[in-house]
Design a protein around this motif. Structure first.
Motif, PDB file in Angstrom:
ATOM      1  N   TYR A  55       1.025  -1.064   0.402  1.00  0.00           N
ATOM      2  CA  TYR A  55       0.086  -0.273   0.173  1.00  0.00           C
ATOM      3  C   TYR A  55       1.106   1.248   0.266  1.00  0.00           C
ATOM      4  CZ  TYR A  55      -3.241  -3.182   1.839  1.00  0.00           C
ATOM      5  OH  TYR A  55      -4.485  -4.305   1.745  1.00  0.00           O
ATOM      6  N   ALA A  56       2.652   1.257   0.115  1.00  0.00           N
ATOM      7  CA  ALA A  56       3.195   2.315  -0.447  1.00  0.00           C
ATOM      8  C   ALA A  56       2.632   3.374  -1.106  1.00  0.00           C
ATOM      9  CB  ALA A  56       4.528   1.913   0.164  1.00  0.00           C
ATOM     10  N   ALA A  57       2.638   3.003  -2.499  1.00  0.00           N
ATOM     11  CA  ALA A  57       2.410   3.671  -3.135  1.00  0.00           C
ATOM     12  C   ALA A  57       1.338   4.555  -3.239  1.00  0.00           C
ATOM     13  CB  ALA A  57       1.994   3.307  -4.625  1.00  0.00           C
ATOM     14  N   VAL A  58      -0.002   4.001  -2.602  1.00  0.00           N
ATOM     15  CA  VAL A  58      -1.645   4.884  -2.212  1.00  0.00           C
ATOM     16  C   VAL A  58      -1.241   5.978  -1.337  1.00  0.00           C
ATOM     17  CG1 VAL A  58      -3.758   4.558  -1.461  1.00  0.00           C
ATOM     18  CG2 VAL A  58      -2.500   3.510  -2.864  1.00  0.00           C
ATOM     19  N   HIS A  90       9.123   4.359   6.385  1.00  0.00           N
ATOM     20  CA  HIS A  90       7.854   5.444   6.830  1.00  0.00           C
ATOM     21  C   HIS A  90       8.398   6.655   7.089  1.00  0.00           C
ATOM     22  CE1 HIS A  90       5.073   2.342   7.644  1.00  0.00           C
ATOM     23  NE2 HIS A  90       5.767   1.757   8.764  1.00  0.00           N
ATOM     24  N   LEU A  91       9.858   7.026   7.207  1.00  0.00           N
ATOM     25  CA  LEU A  91      10.507   8.244   7.658  1.00  0.00           C
ATOM     26  C   LEU A  91      10.901   8.558   6.021  1.00  0.00           C
ATOM     27  CD1 LEU A  91      12.966   7.656  11.135  1.00  0.00           C
ATOM     28  CD2 LEU A  91      10.703   8.942  11.153  1.00  0.00           C
ATOM     29  N   VAL A  92      11.294   8.189   5.454  1.00  0.00           N
ATOM     30  CA  VAL A  92      12.115   8.460   4.464  1.00  0.00           C
ATOM     31  C   VAL A  92      10.455   9.107   3.251  1.00  0.00           C
ATOM     32  CG1 VAL A  92      12.860   7.561   2.078  1.00  0.00           C
ATOM     33  CG2 VAL A  92      13.946   6.856   4.165  1.00  0.00           C
ATOM     34  N   LEU A  93       9.870   7.878   3.470  1.00  0.00           N
ATOM     35  CA  LEU A  93       8.464   8.677   2.848  1.00  0.00           C
ATOM     36  C   LEU A  93       8.062  10.095   3.014  1.00  0.00           C
ATOM     37  CD1 LEU A  93       6.034   7.229   0.972  1.00  0.00           C
ATOM     38  CD2 LEU A  93       5.342   6.124   2.794  1.00  0.00           C
ATOM     39  N   LEU A  94       7.583   9.799   4.508  1.00  0.00           N
ATOM     40  CA  LEU A  94       7.598  11.419   5.093  1.00  0.00           C
ATOM     41  C   LEU A  94       8.067  12.259   4.936  1.00  0.00           C
ATOM     42  CD1 LEU A  94       6.168   9.842   8.571  1.00  0.00           C
ATOM     43  CD2 LEU A  94       4.937  10.970   6.552  1.00  0.00           C
TER      44      LEU A  94
END
Length: 200
Positions: A55-58, A90-94
């Motif tokens: 679900y990372a892309a969403v 999660h940190l990288v995404l944020l």
């Protein structure tokens, strides 16, 4: 698996907050949670995203400026071996999607630990690992606007209601800090947003 839904249930003060093993979030759960108390009226608009990599892309669609990001880390995954999957990704995404975001860590399932001293050690470990990662990113790019990490990890067990109430109090305090850390607190939502909300 991380305990996000159980934590959300407990925040909403549902009587049976513990989530069954097969009750994991598939894709996205949207809910309004009333965190109001005698002095403060506060609604938490919760977008509980499935934590699986699928679900990372969403997830990118729901990471917006002005939001409070709660990252739930289960105590049995708060270790060096699991740090990348449980926290760093999660940190990288944020950091890439919403630099400057307000991030709060919840250490879930603390009832798995022997005592509160072990809980304190895990909380300290988590903050130190995150600070180290942010320092590395800052070293690579001194102009980087970093995530705002709340300096306290909220240790929670749905088996211990006092920890959930402590987390509720901490979230209310963070949301009502003056000057506001969260730009969305205190704003009236446009009617069009409310209509979209009702469709979700």
């Amino acid at each position: 698996e991380a305990g996000k839904m159980s934590f959300r249930n407990a925040l909403a003060r549902r009587p049976d907050s513990l989530q069954p093993k097969d009750g994991r979030t598939i894709h996205l759960d949207v809910e309004q949670i009333d965190l109001s108390d005698a002095d403060t009226k506060l609604q938490l608009n919760s977008f509980d995203l499935g934590g699986q990599g699928l679900y990372a892309a969403v997830q990118l669609l729901f990471i917006t400026i002005g939001s409070l990001i709660i990252v739930v880390v289960p105590v049995d995954r708060a270790n060096d071996a699991d740090f990348y999957l449980a926290v760093e990704r999660h940190l990288v995404l944020l950091q890439n999607r919403n630099p400057g975001a307000i991030v709060v860590f919840v250490l879930s399932k603390i009832d798995l630990l022997a005592d509160d001293s072990e809980v304190g050690l895990k909380c300290s470990w988590l903050l130190e690992k995150v600070a180290s990662k942010l320092a590395l990113w800052r070293k690579r790019n001194k102009h980087l606007k970093l995530l705002h990490i709340d300096g306290v990890v909220l240790p929670v067990s749905v088996e211990r209601p006092d920890t959930v109430e402590g987390a509720r109090d901490a979230l209310v305090a963070l949301a009502t800090t003056l000057p506001p850390l969260l730009s969305s607190v205190g704003l009236t939502l446009p009617v069009t947003w409310i209509k979209v909300w009702t469709l979700l």
